[in-house]
Design a protein around this motif. Sequence first.
Motif, PDB file in Angstrom:
ATOM      1  N   GLY A   1       0.821  -1.217   0.000  1.00 48.30           N
ATOM      2  CA  GLY A   1       0.000   0.000   0.000  1.00 48.30           C
ATOM      3  C   GLY A   1       0.849   1.258   0.000  1.00 48.30           C
ATOM      4  O   GLY A   1       0.544   2.235  -0.690  1.00 48.30           O
ATOM      5  N   GLU A   2       1.946   1.240   0.785  1.00 49.23           N
ATOM      6  CA  GLU A   2       2.846   2.406   0.826  1.00 49.23           C
ATOM      7  C   GLU A   2       3.545   2.578  -0.509  1.00 49.23           C
ATOM      8  O   GLU A   2       3.712   3.696  -1.002  1.00 49.23           O
ATOM      9  N   LEU A   3       3.961   1.473  -1.082  1.00 50.94           N
ATOM     10  CA  LEU A   3       4.624   1.521  -2.388  1.00 50.94           C
ATOM     11  C   LEU A   3       3.667   2.059  -3.453  1.00 50.94           C
ATOM     12  O   LEU A   3       4.060   2.863  -4.301  1.00 50.94           O
ATOM     13  N   ALA A   4       2.419   1.638  -3.388  1.00 52.92           N
ATOM     14  CA  ALA A   4       1.412   2.117  -4.342  1.00 52.92           C
ATOM     15  C   ALA A   4       1.144   3.612  -4.140  1.00 52.92           C
ATOM     16  O   ALA A   4       0.963   4.366  -5.108  1.00 52.92           O
ATOM     17  N   ALA A   5       1.150   4.057  -2.875  1.00 57.71           N
ATOM     18  CA  ALA A   5       0.933   5.479  -2.585  1.00 57.71           C
ATOM     19  C   ALA A   5       2.081   6.318  -3.151  1.00 57.71           C
ATOM     20  O   ALA A   5       1.858   7.395  -3.715  1.00 57.71           O
ATOM     21  N   VAL A   6       3.300   5.836  -3.011  1.00 56.10           N
ATOM     22  CA  VAL A   6       4.456   6.550  -3.558  1.00 56.10           C
ATOM     23  C   VAL A   6       4.360   6.600  -5.080  1.00 56.10           C
ATOM     24  O   VAL A   6       4.609   7.645  -5.693  1.00 56.10           O
ATOM     25  N   GLN A   7       3.962   5.470  -5.687  1.00 54.08           N
ATOM     26  CA  GLN A   7       3.816   5.440  -7.144  1.00 54.08           C
ATOM     27  C   GLN A   7       2.719   6.411  -7.597  1.00 54.08           C
ATOM     28  O   GLN A   7       2.873   7.108  -8.597  1.00 54.08           O
TER      29      GLN A   7
END
Length: 148
Positions: free
Chosen positions: A65-71
């Motif tokens: 989820g954090e990785l998706a938010a950064v993307q």
Amino acid sequence: MAKFLYTYEKIVGLKESEKRQAEWMLSDALGKLQLEQLSLDQLLEERKLWEERQMEMAQSAVPLGELAAVQQYLNYLDSSIQTKNAQVRLANGVVEQSRSHLTVKMKDEKVWLQAKERAFNRFRQASMLQEQNELDEMATVRFMIAAP
């Protein structure tokens, strides 16, 4: 000796004023371009930082989820960069238009200043001719008085 008065002095003053105004407009356009370029540079720098952060997160155990938010934020930055690039191109167009306008005004002013200079030269030449005629007449009168 008579004083030189140029008939079109107000027009010359107007042309100088128009040129000055065009210079201010160019200066303003350049300032806006610099601000847009600075803003673009900041967005590019921020995107680079977030991209590096994403790489670090991908190599460590970070929730998806954090990785998706950064993307998602990187996608937002990409969109902002595209918009800012368009604004920079627009500001560049305004600068070029202002430069062109200033060039026209400078040429216009130069034409009027040259006309004034030619008029002054004609005035000076006429004054010198009149002065020479007066001196010649004085010399003739002296010669007539001296020769009985």
